[in-house]
Design a protein around this motif. Sequence first.
Motif, PDB file in Angstrom:
ATOM      1  N   ALA A 108      -1.940   0.920  -5.768  1.00 46.64           N
ATOM      2  CA  ALA A 108      -1.108   0.604  -6.934  1.00 46.64           C
ATOM      3  C   ALA A 108      -0.384   1.849  -7.426  1.00 46.64           C
ATOM      4  O   ALA A 108       0.811   1.791  -7.783  1.00 46.64           O
ATOM      5  N   LEU A 109      -1.075   2.983  -7.434  1.00 49.61           N
ATOM      6  CA  LEU A 109      -0.450   4.245  -7.844  1.00 49.61           C
ATOM      7  C   LEU A 109       0.676   4.621  -6.879  1.00 49.61           C
ATOM      8  O   LEU A 109       1.775   5.009  -7.299  1.00 49.61           O
ATOM      9  N   ARG A 110       0.407   4.508  -5.597  1.00 50.25           N
ATOM     10  CA  ARG A 110       1.425   4.845  -4.602  1.00 50.25           C
ATOM     11  C   ARG A 110       2.660   3.967  -4.762  1.00 50.25           C
ATOM     12  O   ARG A 110       3.794   4.445  -4.688  1.00 50.25           O
ATOM     13  N   MET A 111       2.426   2.669  -4.986  1.00 50.31           N
ATOM     14  CA  MET A 111       3.543   1.729  -5.167  1.00 50.31           C
ATOM     15  C   MET A 111       4.382   2.103  -6.386  1.00 50.31           C
ATOM     16  O   MET A 111       5.615   2.049  -6.342  1.00 50.31           O
ATOM     17  N   ALA A 112       3.725   2.490  -7.475  1.00 52.37           N
ATOM     18  CA  ALA A 112       4.437   2.828  -8.706  1.00 52.37           C
ATOM     19  C   ALA A 112       5.309   4.065  -8.512  1.00 52.37           C
ATOM     20  O   ALA A 112       6.464   4.105  -8.965  1.00 52.37           O
ATOM     21  N   VAL A 157     -14.378   5.453  -9.888  1.00 56.45           N
ATOM     22  CA  VAL A 157     -13.355   4.890  -9.002  1.00 56.45           C
ATOM     23  C   VAL A 157     -11.962   5.369  -9.411  1.00 56.45           C
ATOM     24  O   VAL A 157     -11.153   5.755  -8.561  1.00 56.45           O
ATOM     25  N   GLU A 158     -11.686   5.368 -10.710  1.00 52.95           N
ATOM     26  CA  GLU A 158     -10.360   5.770 -11.171  1.00 52.95           C
ATOM     27  C   GLU A 158     -10.087   7.241 -10.891  1.00 52.95           C
ATOM     28  O   GLU A 158      -9.004   7.615 -10.416  1.00 52.95           O
ATOM     29  N   GLN A 204     -11.505   1.659  -5.053  1.00 55.77           N
ATOM     30  CA  GLN A 204     -10.675   2.866  -5.034  1.00 55.77           C
ATOM     31  C   GLN A 204      -9.393   2.656  -4.241  1.00 55.77           C
ATOM     32  O   GLN A 204      -8.305   3.059  -4.670  1.00 55.77           O
ATOM     33  N   GLY A 205      -9.498   2.003  -3.103  1.00 59.02           N
ATOM     34  CA  GLY A 205      -8.318   1.788  -2.273  1.00 59.02           C
ATOM     35  C   GLY A 205      -7.253   0.959  -2.958  1.00 59.02           C
ATOM     36  O   GLY A 205      -6.052   1.230  -2.832  1.00 59.02           O
ATOM     37  N   GLN A 214      -7.327  11.659  -5.189  1.00 60.51           N
ATOM     38  CA  GLN A 214      -6.729  11.540  -3.858  1.00 60.51           C
ATOM     39  C   GLN A 214      -5.213  11.595  -3.941  1.00 60.51           C
ATOM     40  O   GLN A 214      -4.558  12.201  -3.100  1.00 60.51           O
ATOM     41  N   LEU A 215      -4.659  10.960  -4.990  1.00 61.16           N
ATOM     42  CA  LEU A 215      -3.207  10.958  -5.152  1.00 61.16           C
ATOM     43  C   LEU A 215      -2.687  12.357  -5.451  1.00 61.16           C
ATOM     44  O   LEU A 215      -1.648  12.781  -4.941  1.00 61.16           O
ATOM     45  N   PHE A 216      -3.413  13.091  -6.284  1.00 59.18           N
ATOM     46  CA  PHE A 216      -2.948  14.417  -6.715  1.00 59.18           C
ATOM     47  C   PHE A 216      -3.591  15.563  -5.926  1.00 59.18           C
ATOM     48  O   PHE A 216      -3.479  16.727  -6.315  1.00 59.18           O
TER      49      PHE A 216
END
Length: 373
Positions: free
Chosen positions: A317-321, A348-349, A311-312, A355-357
Amino acid sequence: MEIAIVGLGCRFPGARDPLAYWELIRSGTVVFRPIPASRWDHSRFYDPTTRVPDKAYIDKGAFLTDEELREFASLHYGIAPRRIQVTDPQHRLLLDCVSSALQDAGYERRAFERTRAGVFVGASVSEHKEFLLSRIRAVQLFDGAFGRALSGPEADNLRDALIEHVVPMRAFSMPGNLLNMAAAIVAQTWNLGGPALSVDAACSSALVATQQAIVNLRGGQIDLAIAGGVYLNLLPDNLVCFSRIGALSRRGECRPFDAGADGFVMGEGAGVVVLKRLDDALRDGDRIYAVVKGAAANNDGRSEGPMTPRQGGQLEALRMAYRDAAISPTSLGYLEAHGTATTVGDVVEVRALRQLFDEAGWTAGGGIRTALG
Protein backbone atom coordinates in the motif's frame (compact mmCIF):
# COMPACT_ATOMS: atom_id res chain seq x y z
CA MET A 1 -3.36 14.55 -10.67
CA GLU A 2 -2.98 16.52 -7.46
CA ILE A 3 -5.89 17.24 -5.11
CA ALA A 4 -6.29 20.38 -2.99
CA ILE A 5 -7.77 20.50 0.50
CA VAL A 6 -9.75 23.74 0.53
CA GLY A 7 -11.96 23.39 3.60
CA LEU A 8 -11.81 21.84 7.07
CA GLY A 9 -14.36 21.00 9.74
CA CYS A 10 -14.15 18.84 12.84
CA ARG A 11 -15.51 18.12 16.30
CA PHE A 12 -13.33 16.11 18.66
CA PRO A 13 -13.14 15.84 22.45
CA GLY A 14 -11.48 19.04 23.60
CA ALA A 15 -11.52 20.50 20.09
CA ARG A 16 -14.68 22.02 18.60
CA ASP A 17 -12.98 23.23 15.42
CA PRO A 18 -9.77 22.78 13.40
CA LEU A 19 -7.92 25.58 15.23
CA ALA A 20 -8.66 24.03 18.62
CA TYR A 21 -7.68 20.63 17.20
CA TRP A 22 -4.33 22.01 16.06
CA GLU A 23 -3.75 23.58 19.49
CA LEU A 24 -4.53 20.24 21.13
CA ILE A 25 -1.94 18.55 18.92
CA ARG A 26 0.63 21.32 19.36
CA SER A 27 0.31 21.31 23.15
CA GLY A 28 0.30 17.53 23.45
CA THR A 29 -2.93 17.58 25.45
CA VAL A 30 -4.43 14.18 26.26
CA VAL A 31 -8.23 14.18 26.60
CA PHE A 32 -8.92 10.70 27.98
CA ARG A 33 -11.26 10.75 30.97
CA PRO A 34 -13.52 8.40 32.94
CA ILE A 35 -16.54 7.19 30.99
CA PRO A 36 -19.38 9.70 31.62
CA ALA A 37 -22.30 8.33 33.59
CA SER A 38 -24.60 9.93 31.00
CA ARG A 39 -23.42 7.33 28.45
CA TRP A 40 -23.88 4.24 30.63
CA ASP A 41 -23.17 2.98 34.14
CA HIS A 42 -19.73 1.54 33.47
CA SER A 43 -19.48 0.00 36.94
CA ARG A 44 -21.80 -2.70 35.59
CA PHE A 45 -19.34 -3.57 32.83
CA TYR A 46 -15.94 -2.89 34.40
CA ASP A 47 -13.61 -5.51 35.79
CA PRO A 48 -9.84 -4.86 35.90
CA THR A 49 -9.07 -8.52 35.22
CA THR A 50 -9.42 -10.19 31.84
CA ARG A 51 -11.16 -13.28 33.16
CA VAL A 52 -14.79 -12.15 33.40
CA PRO A 53 -16.90 -12.47 30.20
CA ASP A 54 -18.99 -9.49 29.11
CA LYS A 55 -16.74 -7.08 31.03
CA ALA A 56 -14.21 -4.43 30.00
CA TYR A 57 -10.92 -3.93 31.81
CA ILE A 58 -10.71 -0.24 30.84
CA ASP A 59 -12.76 2.63 32.24
CA LYS A 60 -11.47 5.58 30.19
CA GLY A 61 -11.99 7.09 26.75
CA ALA A 62 -12.15 10.33 24.81
CA PHE A 63 -15.73 11.63 24.83
CA LEU A 64 -17.54 14.68 23.56
CA THR A 65 -19.57 16.59 26.13
CA ASP A 66 -23.28 15.93 26.64
CA GLU A 67 -24.04 19.37 25.26
CA GLU A 68 -22.19 18.61 22.03
CA LEU A 69 -24.35 15.53 21.54
CA ARG A 70 -27.65 17.24 22.39
CA GLU A 71 -27.28 20.65 20.77
CA PHE A 72 -28.43 20.70 17.14
CA ALA A 73 -30.18 23.43 15.14
CA SER A 74 -32.56 21.09 13.30
CA LEU A 75 -34.71 23.86 11.82
CA HIS A 76 -31.57 25.55 10.45
CA TYR A 77 -31.11 22.46 8.28
CA GLY A 78 -34.82 22.19 7.47
CA ILE A 79 -35.24 18.99 9.52
CA ALA A 80 -38.28 18.46 11.74
CA PRO A 81 -37.45 18.08 15.46
CA ARG A 82 -39.53 14.88 15.67
CA ARG A 83 -37.35 13.36 12.97
CA ILE A 84 -34.24 14.31 14.94
CA GLN A 85 -35.58 12.36 17.95
CA VAL A 86 -34.99 9.11 16.03
CA THR A 87 -31.94 10.19 14.02
CA ASP A 88 -28.48 8.90 14.84
CA PRO A 89 -26.55 11.75 16.52
CA GLN A 90 -23.65 10.77 14.26
CA HIS A 91 -25.69 12.24 11.39
CA ARG A 92 -26.24 15.46 13.31
CA LEU A 93 -22.57 15.75 14.22
CA LEU A 94 -21.59 15.15 10.61
CA LEU A 95 -23.97 17.82 9.33
CA ASP A 96 -22.45 20.39 11.67
CA CYS A 97 -18.92 19.46 10.59
CA VAL A 98 -19.83 19.60 6.90
CA SER A 99 -21.44 23.01 7.45
CA SER A 100 -18.24 24.24 9.13
CA ALA A 101 -16.06 22.84 6.35
CA LEU A 102 -18.14 24.46 3.60
CA GLN A 103 -18.09 27.77 5.47
CA ASP A 104 -14.34 27.43 5.90
CA ALA A 105 -13.96 26.79 2.17
CA GLY A 106 -16.13 29.79 1.32
CA TYR A 107 -18.86 27.68 -0.26
CA GLU A 108 -21.68 28.25 2.20
CA ARG A 109 -23.24 30.89 -0.08
CA ARG A 110 -20.88 30.80 -3.03
CA ALA A 111 -22.32 29.26 -6.16
CA PHE A 112 -20.91 25.94 -7.37
CA GLU A 113 -22.17 23.13 -9.58
CA ARG A 114 -23.97 21.04 -6.99
CA THR A 115 -24.81 18.25 -9.43
CA ARG A 116 -21.08 17.56 -9.65
CA ALA A 117 -20.38 17.44 -5.90
CA GLY A 118 -20.06 14.12 -4.06
CA VAL A 119 -20.11 12.96 -0.44
CA PHE A 120 -17.85 10.20 0.91
CA VAL A 121 -18.22 9.26 4.58
CA GLY A 122 -16.37 6.72 6.70
CA ALA A 123 -18.78 5.16 9.20
CA SER A 124 -18.60 1.69 10.75
CA VAL A 125 -21.49 1.36 13.19
CA SER A 126 -24.66 3.02 14.43
CA GLU A 127 -24.81 2.41 18.17
CA HIS A 128 -27.84 4.70 18.40
CA LYS A 129 -29.78 2.12 16.39
CA GLU A 130 -29.55 -0.25 19.36
CA PHE A 131 -31.42 2.26 21.54
CA LEU A 132 -34.32 2.45 19.13
CA LEU A 133 -34.45 -1.32 18.70
CA SER A 134 -34.60 -1.90 22.45
CA ARG A 135 -38.42 -1.81 22.35
CA ILE A 136 -38.43 -4.70 19.88
CA ARG A 137 -35.67 -6.57 21.71
CA ALA A 138 -37.57 -6.25 24.99
CA VAL A 139 -40.56 -8.07 23.48
CA GLN A 140 -38.26 -10.80 22.17
CA LEU A 141 -36.49 -11.15 25.53
CA PHE A 142 -39.71 -11.53 27.47
CA ASP A 143 -41.09 -13.92 24.86
CA GLY A 144 -38.12 -16.23 25.39
CA ALA A 145 -36.25 -15.62 22.14
CA PHE A 146 -32.89 -15.73 23.96
CA GLY A 147 -33.73 -17.69 27.11
CA ARG A 148 -36.62 -18.45 29.43
CA ALA A 149 -39.85 -16.58 28.71
CA LEU A 150 -41.54 -14.28 31.23
CA SER A 151 -45.30 -13.82 30.96
CA GLY A 152 -48.22 -12.45 32.87
CA PRO A 153 -49.33 -8.97 33.96
CA GLU A 154 -46.25 -8.39 36.15
CA ALA A 155 -43.92 -9.31 33.29
CA ASP A 156 -45.80 -6.99 30.93
CA ASN A 157 -45.53 -4.11 33.40
CA LEU A 158 -41.83 -4.76 33.91
CA ARG A 159 -41.18 -4.86 30.17
CA ASP A 160 -43.04 -1.61 29.61
CA ALA A 161 -41.16 0.06 32.48
CA LEU A 162 -37.78 -0.95 31.00
CA ILE A 163 -38.49 0.85 27.73
CA GLU A 164 -40.73 3.72 28.81
CA HIS A 165 -38.17 6.36 27.79
CA VAL A 166 -37.48 4.86 24.35
CA VAL A 167 -39.09 6.66 21.41
CA PRO A 168 -41.58 4.38 19.58
CA MET A 169 -40.75 3.42 16.02
CA ARG A 170 -41.49 6.11 13.44
CA ALA A 171 -41.14 6.49 9.71
CA PHE A 172 -37.58 7.82 10.05
CA SER A 173 -36.43 5.34 12.71
CA MET A 174 -34.84 3.06 10.12
CA PRO A 175 -33.42 5.59 7.61
CA GLY A 176 -32.34 7.82 10.47
CA ASN A 177 -29.91 5.15 11.62
CA LEU A 178 -28.65 3.51 8.43
CA LEU A 179 -24.95 4.06 7.77
CA ASN A 180 -25.56 4.94 4.13
CA MET A 181 -27.84 7.76 5.27
CA ALA A 182 -24.89 9.50 6.93
CA ALA A 183 -23.73 10.49 3.44
CA ALA A 184 -27.22 10.76 1.98
CA ILE A 185 -28.44 13.30 4.56
CA VAL A 186 -25.46 15.53 3.68
CA ALA A 187 -26.27 15.29 -0.03
CA GLN A 188 -29.94 16.04 0.62
CA THR A 189 -29.27 18.97 2.93
CA TRP A 190 -26.99 20.73 0.42
CA ASN A 191 -28.71 19.40 -2.72
CA LEU A 192 -25.60 17.63 -4.01
CA GLY A 193 -26.10 15.41 -7.05
CA GLY A 194 -22.85 13.44 -7.16
CA PRO A 195 -22.15 10.07 -5.52
CA ALA A 196 -23.14 9.90 -1.84
CA LEU A 197 -21.86 6.82 -0.06
CA SER A 198 -20.69 5.56 3.30
CA VAL A 199 -17.64 3.32 3.61
CA ASP A 200 -16.96 0.82 6.38
CA ALA A 201 -13.27 -0.11 6.43
CA ALA A 202 -12.90 -0.30 10.23
CA CYS A 203 -10.16 2.02 11.53
CA SER A 204 -9.35 3.27 8.04
CA SER A 205 -12.94 4.14 7.07
CA ALA A 206 -12.44 7.90 6.83
CA LEU A 207 -9.17 7.55 4.89
CA VAL A 208 -10.66 5.03 2.47
CA ALA A 209 -13.66 7.34 1.99
CA THR A 210 -11.24 10.18 1.20
CA GLN A 211 -9.32 7.97 -1.22
CA GLN A 212 -12.59 7.17 -3.00
CA ALA A 213 -13.33 10.90 -3.22
CA ILE A 214 -9.91 11.42 -4.83
CA VAL A 215 -10.59 8.65 -7.34
CA ASN A 216 -13.88 10.32 -8.33
CA LEU A 217 -12.25 13.74 -8.65
CA ARG A 218 -9.42 12.37 -10.77
CA GLY A 219 -11.87 10.43 -12.91
CA GLY A 220 -13.80 13.59 -13.72
CA GLN A 221 -17.00 12.24 -12.18
CA ILE A 222 -17.25 15.21 -9.80
CA ASP A 223 -15.65 18.63 -9.35
CA LEU A 224 -15.95 18.95 -5.56
CA ALA A 225 -15.91 16.31 -2.84
CA ILE A 226 -16.86 16.31 0.82
CA ALA A 227 -15.00 13.52 2.60
CA GLY A 228 -14.61 12.50 6.21
CA GLY A 229 -15.65 10.17 8.98
CA VAL A 230 -17.73 10.01 12.15
CA TYR A 231 -18.08 7.80 15.24
CA LEU A 232 -19.85 8.17 18.58
CA ASN A 233 -19.32 5.70 21.43
CA LEU A 234 -22.81 5.46 22.94
CA LEU A 235 -22.73 1.88 24.25
CA PRO A 236 -20.24 -0.32 26.15
CA ASP A 237 -20.28 -2.94 23.37
CA ASN A 238 -16.99 -2.02 21.70
CA LEU A 239 -15.13 -1.64 24.99
CA VAL A 240 -16.26 -5.10 26.07
CA CYS A 241 -15.49 -6.70 22.70
CA PHE A 242 -12.07 -5.07 22.28
CA SER A 243 -11.26 -6.14 25.85
CA ARG A 244 -11.97 -9.74 24.84
CA ILE A 245 -9.46 -9.32 22.01
CA GLY A 246 -6.95 -7.68 24.34
CA ALA A 247 -6.52 -4.67 22.07
CA LEU A 248 -7.30 -1.97 24.65
CA SER A 249 -4.76 -0.45 27.02
CA ARG A 250 -5.04 -1.77 30.57
CA ARG A 251 -3.46 1.44 31.87
CA GLY A 252 -5.79 3.72 29.93
CA GLU A 253 -2.86 5.16 27.97
CA CYS A 254 -2.21 5.07 24.24
CA ARG A 255 1.55 4.95 23.54
CA PRO A 256 2.19 4.05 19.88
CA PHE A 257 5.63 2.62 19.09
CA ASP A 258 6.57 2.63 22.79
CA ALA A 259 8.15 -0.45 24.34
CA GLY A 260 5.57 -0.17 27.12
CA ALA A 261 2.56 0.13 24.81
CA ASP A 262 -0.28 -2.21 25.76
CA GLY A 263 -3.12 -1.17 23.45
CA PHE A 264 -5.24 1.77 22.39
CA VAL A 265 -8.01 3.80 24.04
CA MET A 266 -11.37 4.43 22.37
CA GLY A 267 -12.23 7.92 21.12
CA GLU A 268 -14.99 9.61 19.14
CA GLY A 269 -15.75 12.62 16.97
CA ALA A 270 -16.02 13.69 13.35
CA GLY A 271 -13.75 15.24 10.75
CA VAL A 272 -14.47 16.57 7.24
CA VAL A 273 -12.43 17.97 4.36
CA VAL A 274 -13.53 19.72 1.17
CA LEU A 275 -11.52 18.57 -1.84
CA LYS A 276 -11.04 19.87 -5.37
CA ARG A 277 -8.61 19.20 -8.18
CA LEU A 278 -5.60 21.45 -7.59
CA ASP A 279 -5.84 23.14 -11.00
CA ASP A 280 -9.52 23.94 -10.35
CA ALA A 281 -8.78 25.29 -6.88
CA LEU A 282 -6.06 27.57 -8.23
CA ARG A 283 -8.32 28.74 -11.05
CA ASP A 284 -11.19 29.49 -8.64
CA GLY A 285 -9.00 31.32 -6.14
CA ASP A 286 -9.63 28.87 -3.31
CA ARG A 287 -7.55 28.96 -0.14
CA ILE A 288 -5.48 25.77 -0.16
CA TYR A 289 -4.48 24.14 3.12
CA ALA A 290 -2.51 21.28 1.61
CA VAL A 291 -2.07 19.24 -1.56
CA VAL A 292 -2.66 15.50 -1.75
CA LYS A 293 -0.11 14.24 -4.25
CA GLY A 294 -1.00 10.56 -4.06
CA ALA A 295 -3.34 8.05 -2.45
CA ALA A 296 -3.75 4.29 -2.51
CA ALA A 297 -5.77 1.53 -0.85
CA ASN A 298 -5.42 -2.23 -0.80
CA ASN A 299 -6.13 -5.28 1.34
CA ASP A 300 -3.84 -7.75 3.11
CA GLY A 301 -5.51 -10.74 1.48
CA ARG A 302 -4.88 -13.86 3.54
CA SER A 303 -3.01 -13.28 6.80
CA GLU A 304 -2.89 -15.08 10.16
CA GLY A 305 -6.43 -13.88 10.89
CA PRO A 306 -9.06 -11.40 9.66
CA MET A 307 -7.89 -8.78 12.18
CA THR A 308 -4.14 -9.49 11.98
CA PRO A 309 -2.21 -7.00 9.81
CA ARG A 310 0.33 -8.33 7.32
CA GLN A 311 3.60 -6.53 6.68
CA GLY A 312 3.58 -7.31 2.97
CA GLY A 313 0.13 -5.80 2.50
CA GLN A 314 1.04 -2.58 4.29
CA LEU A 315 4.31 -2.31 2.40
CA GLU A 316 2.56 -2.69 -0.93
CA ALA A 317 0.00 0.00 0.00
CA LEU A 318 2.87 2.37 0.80
CA ARG A 319 4.61 1.58 -2.47
CA MET A 320 1.38 2.16 -4.41
CA ALA A 321 0.84 5.54 -2.73
CA TYR A 322 4.35 6.79 -3.52
CA ARG A 323 4.11 5.56 -7.11
CA ASP A 324 0.79 7.37 -7.40
CA ALA A 325 2.34 10.55 -5.99
CA ALA A 326 5.44 10.17 -8.19
CA ILE A 327 7.70 11.10 -5.28
CA SER A 328 10.34 9.26 -3.27
CA PRO A 329 9.81 8.42 0.40
CA THR A 330 13.18 10.09 1.00
CA SER A 331 11.55 13.48 0.34
CA LEU A 332 9.32 13.22 3.42
CA GLY A 333 9.94 15.25 6.54
CA TYR A 334 7.11 13.85 8.67
CA LEU A 335 4.97 10.72 8.69
CA GLU A 336 1.59 10.36 10.40
CA ALA A 337 1.19 6.69 11.28
CA HIS A 338 -1.74 4.45 12.16
CA GLY A 339 -0.07 3.65 15.51
CA THR A 340 -2.48 1.23 17.17
CA ALA A 341 -0.18 0.88 20.21
CA THR A 342 -0.77 -2.88 20.07
CA THR A 343 2.09 -5.36 20.03
CA VAL A 344 1.19 -6.84 16.66
CA GLY A 345 0.00 -3.65 14.96
CA ASP A 346 2.99 -1.49 15.86
CA VAL A 347 5.57 -4.13 14.96
CA VAL A 348 4.01 -4.80 11.56
CA GLU A 349 3.67 -1.10 10.75
CA VAL A 350 7.22 -0.21 11.79
CA ARG A 351 8.68 -3.13 9.85
CA ALA A 352 6.79 -2.14 6.72
CA LEU A 353 7.93 1.48 7.06
CA ARG A 354 11.50 0.47 7.86
CA GLN A 355 11.64 -1.65 4.74
CA LEU A 356 10.29 1.25 2.69
CA PHE A 357 12.76 3.75 4.16
CA ASP A 358 15.65 1.33 4.58
CA GLU A 359 17.91 2.97 2.03
CA ALA A 360 17.22 6.53 3.19
CA GLY A 361 17.20 6.04 6.95
CA TRP A 362 14.30 6.93 9.25
CA THR A 363 11.97 9.95 9.15
CA ALA A 364 10.12 11.75 11.92
CA GLY A 365 6.75 10.19 12.73
CA GLY A 366 3.78 10.52 15.06
CA GLY A 367 0.23 9.44 15.79
CA ILE A 368 -2.72 11.52 16.98
CA ARG A 369 -4.23 8.36 18.50
CA THR A 370 -2.01 9.09 21.53
CA ALA A 371 -4.24 12.01 22.53
CA LEU A 372 -7.67 11.22 21.06
CA GLY A 373 -7.87 7.45 20.69
